[in-house]
Design a protein around this motif. Structure first.
Motif: not given
Length: 298
Positions: A47-52, A289-298
């Motif tokens: 769920x942390x990976x979202x295609x914008x 080509x996808x622009x991807x939003x990734x939730x905080x990974x740390x």
């Protein structure tokens, strides 16, 4: 008449009995009901990976295997079969430029260092395309100790160390437990004799028990370095995944990618501010080509 009918019926019953006995003699048993096939349990997408945003690329880039961000919606792209750099504009959905640097071949990754483009072929050969957008780019080819068996698919620029990083998809000959990430020094134009770090094929964060061999359990398709955080990103295309690695190559985070959205993620690119773009090869659907939003990974 009745006697005749009785005789015929008796003959038919005898023939049927003989046929049944013959089938049994030949080992033919009545068909058993088929067992229902077990359905594979699919790992849910992160769920942390979202295609914008999504851009479908022209048919000539159906096998897009590497991308580099140019700005203003433009990307430098390579594909599996042609020694050509394609400049693709997402705003117009047009290929603006084509720069030929080599013969037909299996080209897998592209990265930019100023006005110079570097492209890697799966057999470990590197192509340097100086002033690559000019009328007459200067092309040099470098062989490395890597071979087709290594199946090099990953290439990126490490600005802090002035080097390129190459990761393999195939196998380390005689070493089944890891896959290497190698450094190509841009000063000496030579590849490190040993990997600068190793991808542990027994890492507990990898999906367990699904691959026939360790080598098939992790098949990197592209590598990139986040321009702000310095984190190392790695994709896998055969089982669509996105990894964020520590600097020793160990896995910090693993994200299962949605199979429908990410058919074959073979390219990664970042904008200078850290926007993430992932390219996918096409099959029934066009490549993209996808622009991807990734939730905080740390």
């Amino acid at each position: 008449m009745k006697r005749f009918q009785i005789i015929c019926l008796s003959l038919l019953l005898s023939v049927a009995a003989m046929a049944c006995d013959n089938s049994t003699a030949q080992g033919l048993a009545p068909e058993k009901p088929k067992k229902a096939k077990k359905k594979k349990t699919l790992e849910p997408a992160s769920a942390a990976v979202q295609v914008n945003q999504k851009w479908e690329v022209p048919e000539i880039l159906r096998e897009v295997s590497g991308i580099a961000f140019l700005g203003d919606g433009r990307f430098a792209c390579v594909q599996d079969e042609a020694g050509v750099i394609f400049v693709y504009n997402t705003n117009t959905n047009q290929i603006e430029k084509q720069v030929t640097f080599g013969a037909a071949g299996d080209y897998e990754g592209i990265t930019l260092v100023g006005n110079t483009a570097y492209v890697v072929r799966s057999d470990g050969h590197l192509f340097e395309v100086g002033n690559w957008q000019s009328v007459a780019p200067q092309i040099k080819e470098y062989s490395t100790p890597l071979t087709e068996a290594h199946n090099v698919e990953c290439l990126t620029y490490d600005a802090k160390q002035n080097r390129l990083l190459l990761a393999i998809k195939g196998e380390e000959p005689g070493v089944p437990d890891f896959k290497g990430v190698y450094a190509f020094d841009l000063g000496s134009k030579s590849l490190s004799a040993e990997p600068i770090f190793r991808l542990n094929l027994k890492d507990p964060q990898l999906p367990q028990g699904k691959a026939k061999t360790l080598s098939k359990g992790w098949q990197p398709s592209e590598i990139a370095i986040h321009p702000v955080t310095g984190d190392i990103y790695l994709t896998e295309a055969s089982n669509p995944q996105l990894f964020i690695l520590n600097h020793d190559g160990s896995i910090r985070k693993r994200h299962k990618l949605d199979d429908a959205a990410f058919y074959k993620p073979e390219g990664i690119a970042f904008s200078p501010s850290g926007e993430l773009f992932i390219s996918n090869e096409g099959k029934k659907e066009p490549a993209n080509i996808l622009r991807v939003n990734l939730a905080q990974t740390r």
